[in-house]
Write an enzyme that holds these catalytic residues in place. Structure first.
Site, PDB file in Angstrom:
ATOM      1  CG  ASP A  64      -0.296  -0.149   2.536  1.00 15.10           C
ATOM      2  OD1 ASP A  64       0.774  -0.791   2.611  1.00 15.10           O
ATOM      3  OD2 ASP A  64      -0.837   0.368   3.537  1.00 15.10           O
ATOM      4  CG  ASP A 210       2.664   1.934   7.439  1.00 14.06           C
ATOM      5  OD1 ASP A 210       2.263   3.067   7.111  1.00 14.06           O
ATOM      6  OD2 ASP A 210       2.202   0.884   6.976  1.00 14.06           O
TER       7      ASP A 210
END
Length: 301
Positions: A64, A210
């Site tokens: 992603d 992240d």
């Protein structure tokens, strides 16, 4: 400094949300940060010129965040690009992209340069006369970096009334803007601060994709103008955040507060939540200046 959010949701794309990708415009440079699936479509929707993107920064090799990259690289070639393209990302990104290009016989007709990253310490990976980019080592399930974009301090602004009052010739103006004092013909030294105004303060932007809650990044991002920090979950899912090495809105706000940043921008939301407004509400209990990223949204800082 302008930021355009192309995508800011976690995991898989949906018909109305996109995975991570954003464009930072700083000092007339355009930097593409992460390149999730559908990025080139979002670039078109947001009317961003492909030709102005010469540097792409990939935080880590989860789909992603980079599955849109080979499409962008290929489309640049189809559009007849001739300008070099530089890609900065984890070791392995060159193998992934070149394999796809080789097997599809889709080699670029422009220079494609990979700058693979392995260091677990912050390092400078890009620099020109106006902008500096450093890595922000993050802690995730795979090797991951955020990126710190810093404007370099510009030249001082000339006080035309002052220089004319002192009778200083125009050939000295650039020297004055560079911060130098001036000596008049009679030997009098005019301090630079009497002839100039301070330059426009340099801006900075920190992108933290992240990561689990990680205080080791605080010295790197301290006092930045804008911090984008992932907030995949709300505090109610804190255990899941720890398990998947992600952050909550509370943790993102805590990092922003401890780093004394001016503005916090939240993103990378889990699609389990019906409203992203809950992320702002949770973060604002700890840090006051909170913005919410959303697909297609632009911010002028």
């Amino acid at each position: 400094m302008k930021l355009t959010i192309l995508g800011c949701y976690a995991a898989t794309p949906r018909t109305f949300t996109n995975p991570t990708s954003q464009v930072l415009e700083i000092k007339n440079r355009l930097f593409l940060i992460d390149c999730g699936e559908g990025t080139q479509v979002q670039l078109r929707k947001n009317k961003i010129k492909f030709s102005k993107i010469n540097h792409i920064f990939i935080s880590h090799l989860h789909g992603d965040h980079f599955f849109g990259l080979v499409g962008v690289v290929s489309t640049f070639a189809l559009l007849g690009r001739t300008t070099d393209l530089h890609i900065y990302g984890p070791k392995g990104i060159k193998e992934i992209i070149t394999l796809q290009l080789r097997l599809s016989n889709s080699w670029t007709n422009y220079g494609l340069f990979f700058h693979e990253l392995e260091s677990i310490a912050s390092e400078t990976i890009y620099e020109d006369d106006k902008v500096l980019v450093k890595t922000i080592p993050l802690k995730h399930r795979v090797y991951t970096n955020g990126f710190l974009f810093q404007e370099k301090v510009g030249e001082r602004k000339l006080d035309l009334d002052a220089v004319q009052n002192y009778g200083i010739e125009t050939c000295y103006y650039q020297i004055i803007k560079n911060g130098k004092d001036i000596t008049l013909d009679d030997g009098t030294v005019i301090d630079n601060y009497k002839l100039t105004f301070d330059p426009i303060p340099a801006k900075s932007y920190a992108f933290c994709s992240d990561t689990v809650y990680e205080e080791s990044i605080l010295p790197i991002i301290k006092n930045v103008d804008v911090l984008y920090h992932e907030s995949t979950f709300l505090k109610s899912e804190e255990a899941l955040a720890k398990k998947t090495l992600h952050s909550t809105a509370t943790e993102a706000a805590t990092i922003a507060s401890k780093a004394c940043v001016k503005q916090l921008l939240l993103g990378h939301y889990s699609t389990r939540y019906e409203s992203i407004e809950r992320f702002r509400e949770e973060a604002e209990t700890i840090f006051e200046n909170v913005l919410l990223a959303d697909d297609g949204k632009s911010f002028d800082f």
